[in-house]
Write an enzyme that holds these catalytic residues in place. Structure first.
Site, PDB file in Angstrom:
ATOM      1  N   THR A 135       6.927 -22.123 -26.741  1.00 46.52           N
ATOM      2  CA  THR A 135       6.050 -21.316 -27.601  1.00 46.52           C
ATOM      3  C   THR A 135       5.624 -20.089 -26.821  1.00 46.52           C
ATOM      4  O   THR A 135       5.509 -20.125 -25.596  1.00 46.52           O
ATOM      5  CB  THR A 135       4.785 -22.077 -28.031  1.00 46.52           C
ATOM      6  OG1 THR A 135       3.972 -22.266 -26.879  1.00 46.52           O
ATOM      7  CG2 THR A 135       5.129 -23.402 -28.647  1.00 46.52           C
ATOM      8  N   GLU A 159       5.251 -26.587 -32.209  1.00 44.02           N
ATOM      9  CA  GLU A 159       4.892 -27.963 -31.861  1.00 44.02           C
ATOM     10  C   GLU A 159       5.060 -28.930 -33.022  1.00 44.02           C
ATOM     11  O   GLU A 159       4.995 -30.138 -32.824  1.00 44.02           O
ATOM     12  CB  GLU A 159       3.413 -28.001 -31.413  1.00 44.02           C
ATOM     13  CG  GLU A 159       3.137 -27.346 -30.080  1.00 44.02           C
ATOM     14  CD  GLU A 159       2.856 -25.842 -30.207  1.00 44.02           C
ATOM     15  OE1 GLU A 159       3.315 -25.221 -31.187  1.00 44.02           O
ATOM     16  OE2 GLU A 159       2.193 -25.304 -29.318  1.00 44.02           O
ATOM     17  N   LYS A 181     -17.350 -13.332 -35.143  1.00 40.34           N
ATOM     18  CA  LYS A 181     -18.672 -13.950 -35.222  1.00 40.34           C
ATOM     19  C   LYS A 181     -19.731 -12.886 -35.347  1.00 40.34           C
ATOM     20  O   LYS A 181     -20.062 -12.197 -34.390  1.00 40.34           O
ATOM     21  CB  LYS A 181     -18.932 -14.818 -33.991  1.00 40.34           C
ATOM     22  CG  LYS A 181     -20.161 -15.672 -34.179  1.00 40.34           C
ATOM     23  CD  LYS A 181     -20.064 -16.972 -33.427  1.00 40.34           C
ATOM     24  CE  LYS A 181     -21.026 -17.992 -34.024  1.00 40.34           C
ATOM     25  NZ  LYS A 181     -21.056 -19.231 -33.256  1.00 40.34           N
ATOM     26  N   TRP A 203     -19.525 -16.867 -39.237  1.00 45.72           N
ATOM     27  CA  TRP A 203     -18.112 -16.570 -39.052  1.00 45.72           C
ATOM     28  C   TRP A 203     -17.549 -15.716 -40.184  1.00 45.72           C
ATOM     29  O   TRP A 203     -17.786 -15.992 -41.348  1.00 45.72           O
ATOM     30  CB  TRP A 203     -17.287 -17.860 -38.992  1.00 45.72           C
ATOM     31  CG  TRP A 203     -17.607 -18.735 -37.825  1.00 45.72           C
ATOM     32  CD1 TRP A 203     -18.265 -19.934 -37.864  1.00 45.72           C
ATOM     33  CD2 TRP A 203     -17.279 -18.501 -36.461  1.00 45.72           C
ATOM     34  NE1 TRP A 203     -18.369 -20.444 -36.599  1.00 45.72           N
ATOM     35  CE2 TRP A 203     -17.776 -19.592 -35.716  1.00 45.72           C
ATOM     36  CE3 TRP A 203     -16.624 -17.467 -35.779  1.00 45.72           C
ATOM     37  CZ2 TRP A 203     -17.635 -19.690 -34.329  1.00 45.72           C
ATOM     38  CZ3 TRP A 203     -16.490 -17.568 -34.408  1.00 45.72           C
ATOM     39  CH2 TRP A 203     -16.991 -18.667 -33.692  1.00 45.72           C
TER      40      TRP A 203
HETATM   41  P1  ADP Z   1       3.941 -18.974 -31.418  1.00 47.61           P
HETATM   42  O1  ADP Z   1       3.057 -20.114 -31.018  1.00 47.61           O
HETATM   43  O2  ADP Z   1       5.045 -18.698 -30.513  1.00 47.61           O
HETATM   44  O3  ADP Z   1       3.227 -17.778 -32.000  1.00 47.61           O
HETATM   45  P2  ADP Z   1       4.600 -20.487 -33.684  1.00 47.61           P
HETATM   46  O4  ADP Z   1       5.662 -20.123 -34.620  1.00 47.61           O
HETATM   47  O5  ADP Z   1       4.580 -21.815 -33.104  1.00 47.61           O
HETATM   48  O6  ADP Z   1       4.775 -19.440 -32.627  1.00 47.61           O
HETATM   49  O7  ADP Z   1       3.181 -20.105 -34.322  1.00 47.61           O
HETATM   50  C1  ADP Z   1       2.424 -21.048 -35.010  1.00 47.61           C
HETATM   51  C2  ADP Z   1       1.202 -20.399 -35.622  1.00 47.61           C
HETATM   52  O8  ADP Z   1       1.584 -19.436 -36.603  1.00 47.61           O
HETATM   53  C3  ADP Z   1       0.332 -21.355 -36.368  1.00 47.61           C
HETATM   54  O9  ADP Z   1      -0.511 -22.089 -35.509  1.00 47.61           O
HETATM   55  C4  ADP Z   1      -0.440 -20.418 -37.294  1.00 47.61           C
HETATM   56  O10 ADP Z   1      -1.520 -19.808 -36.643  1.00 47.61           O
HETATM   57  C5  ADP Z   1       0.581 -19.367 -37.619  1.00 47.61           C
HETATM   58  N1  ADP Z   1       1.160 -19.657 -38.942  1.00 47.61           N
HETATM   59  C6  ADP Z   1       2.331 -20.243 -39.229  1.00 47.61           C
HETATM   60  N2  ADP Z   1       2.516 -20.332 -40.573  1.00 47.61           N
HETATM   61  C7  ADP Z   1       1.417 -19.801 -41.150  1.00 47.61           C
HETATM   62  C8  ADP Z   1       0.981 -19.606 -42.509  1.00 47.61           C
HETATM   63  N3  ADP Z   1       1.724 -19.957 -43.551  1.00 47.61           N
HETATM   64  N4  ADP Z   1      -0.228 -19.044 -42.693  1.00 47.61           N
HETATM   65  C9  ADP Z   1      -0.996 -18.672 -41.668  1.00 47.61           C
HETATM   66  N5  ADP Z   1      -0.642 -18.821 -40.378  1.00 47.61           N
HETATM   67  C10 ADP Z   1       0.541 -19.378 -40.109  1.00 47.61           C
END
Ligand code: ADP
Length: 520
Positions: A180, A323, A422, A427
């Site tokens: 990641t 993950e 914040k 929030w």
């Molecule tokens: P990296 O961690 O490398 O940025 P990931 O693809 O694992 O790549 O990212 C995961 C994150 O992307 C999620 O925890 C979330 O914050 C965001 N994410 C994924 N899909 C959505 C979605 N449909 N709406 C909002 N956020 C999203």
């Protein structure tokens, strides 16, 4: 006395090999289309799996053993698909490298995973650094491009054994790994097992998740170099869907032309790509599309509406992370949808319901964090001492996403834990504010970041990209927002920018914006 009654069913391992063998046996004739630098290559599942056997046997000859990491550095292509099957099926570990990462991170990742072999596209031969410790580089010919000392992919295929039998492996052994991007600290390696990959593929093909079918023509735009292209290559192979792999040309206009030419019925991409298609002039022909999936970052409701209105194509939102294999929730309307159209759109703009086999909960103590667990969820990171921070003591993954859940079980992500604003002890969701701003017809993109404020501690700063020729200003935008968000959410600061900076996987890079505006 305690009596047990064993089930009397056979115990077969869940293996990536099984996906390859099924595609070969049942769907051998189905076509795989792969675009190269200047044309398309056409093959079939039968050829792909035979070539996977040949490559696997050649890798074995080069000394690759079960458990060894074998990396790829490539676009979405037929050869990449062959490696998606060959490397896990021979018992080695497919390690997809994100071609957009900084060189320093790539060096760290390749060294940390101890990759022995790297397959790279010729079109990326100049972009890829030289890595210490890697024994062989193999060049995949997707166009012009050379690499000193690299082996030739087609030679490995030619020299390989077409009858190579994929070995039996333990379903709990590693099949693939992906790091990641890591917003803090070093990139972290997620290691998928055969079992988690097969379960994720079955989950993906539920009718109420993405439900691929043999009749589909599937085009994964989401990169095979990150988070397994959301599992689409495996899901399509298991279903026998025809696949169209877009190769190096990833601009919305090129992708739209490929959709029209190959009559693609299903595709998956991040919001930026679908947004880009809406901007094309003349409008693209997307009439072959039956539905598309969108995720990776929040999908604006305005985008879902525009796709319905402009193309008549349902845009389905999904959520997940590296993950979580990665697909963990999908947003389809329920059996008893709201009568009101606006309410239906609001529901479709949520991240949807969690997929089968995965449990979720909201941890109020950590500010409403969404936590998940299940057989497709990482239990830790690959050889990483800081891994414990991302998991709770009772075994859940801390997603870092802040969510609310409505009574139908629909998850609405309100923010990343680190992106909330914040203000005066309350929030503000940067995501909801962005969505409200992006509903303005003159706004192409908007990102909201927190800026320090003496009185309120933080206030939202809206960074807005206007559509061409628009003269929208801060006051007009605030007037538009006034009946859409709470008064105290209205951003006093609106910065007009040319484009929202993006991370290596196309997400808004708020770090850059914070650096740029939080100081000023
Ligand atoms: P990296 O961690 O490398 O940025 P990931 O693809 O694992 O790549 O990212 C995961 C994150 O992307 C999620 O925890 C979330 O914050 C965001 N994410 C994924 N899909 C959505 C979605 N449909 N709406 C909002 N956020 C999203």
């Amino acid at each position: 006395m305690h009596v047990t009654t064993p089930g009397l069913m056979m115990d077969g391992p869940l293996l990536v090999r099984g996906i390859a063998e099924r595609a070969e046996q049942l769907f051998g004739h189905r076509e795989i289309v792969s675009r190269t630098h200047d044309g398309v290559e056409r093959s079939t599942y039968a050829e792909v799996v035979e070539r996977a056997r040949r490559v696997a046997s050649s890798l074995q000859r080069l000394g690759v053993r079960p458990g060894d990491r074998v990396a790829t550095f490539g676009w979405n292509s037929v050869r990449h698909l062959e490696l998606y099957l060959a490397i896990p099926a021979m018992g080695a570990v497919l390690h997809t490298l994100n071609i957009r990462l900084f060189e320093e991170d790539l060096h760290y990742i390749v060294g940390h995973a101890e990759d022995r072999v790297i397959f790279l596209d010729a079109s990326l031969a100049e972009a890829m650094p030289r890595f210490e410790g890697v024994e062989h580089e193999v060049l995949m010919p997707d166009g012009p491009g050379a690499r000193d000392g690299a082996l030739d992919y087609e030679q490995l295929v030619a020299d390989g054994d077409a009858g190579f039998a994929f070995p039996d492996v333990d379903e709990r052994q590693a099949a693939a790994m992906c790091y990641t991007s890591g917003t803090t600290g070093r990139p972290k390696g997620v290691v998928y097992s055969h079992r988690s990959t097969v379960l994720h593929t079955l989950i993906a093909n539920q009718a109420d998740s993405i439900g691929l079918r043999e009749v589909d023509t599937v085009m994964p735009v989401v990169p095979m170099f990150h988070a397994n292209a959301w599992g689409l290559p495996y899901a399509a192979a298991m279903a026998g869907s025809r696949q169209v792999l877009p190769g190096p040309r990833m601009a919305p206009a090129d992708l739209a032309a490929l959709i029209a030419a190959e009559r693609v019925t299903f595709s998956g991409a991040v919001p930026t790509i679908w947004q880009g298609m809406l901007q094309l002039d003349p409008p693209p022909d997307l009439s072959s599309l039956d539905r598309v999936i969108c995720g990776g970052s929040a999908v604006p409701e305005a985008l879902i509406r525009a796709f319905d209105a402009r193309f008549g194509v349902p845009l389905i939102q999904a959520w997940g992370m590296t993950e979580t294999s990665p697909m963990a929730s999908v947003s389809h309307l329920p059996a008893d949808p709201p009568a009101d159209e606006d309410a239906r759109y609001r529901l479709r703009a949520t991240q949807g319901r969690i997929v089968p086999l995965v449990d979720f909960r909201i941890d109020e103590e950590s500010g409403g964090e969404l936590q998940v667990r299940g057989p497709t969820i990482a239990s830790t990171y690959y050889e990483d001492e800081s891994a414990a921070e991302k998991f709770t003591d009772d075994g859940w993954l801390r997603t870092g996403d802040v969510a609310e859940v409505d009574e139908g079980g629909y998850i609405r992500l309100v923010d990343r834990t680190k992106d909330l604003v914040k203000s005066g002890g309350e929030w503000i969701s940067s995501v909801e504010l962005e969505n409200a701003i992006m509903a303005h017809p003159d706004v192409l993109e908007a990102a909201v970041v927190a800026v320090p404020d003496e009185r309120w501690s933080e206030r939202p700063c809206a960074c807005v990209v206007r559509s061409q020729g628009s003269e929208l200003d801060g006051d007009a935008l605030r007037a538009f927002l006034a009946d859409r968000v709470a008064k105290w959410w209205l951003p006093e600061r609106v910065e007009f920018i040319d484009e929202v900076p993006k991370t290596s996987v196309g997400k808004f890079d708020k770090k850059v914006l914070r650096r740029r505006f939080a100081g000023a």
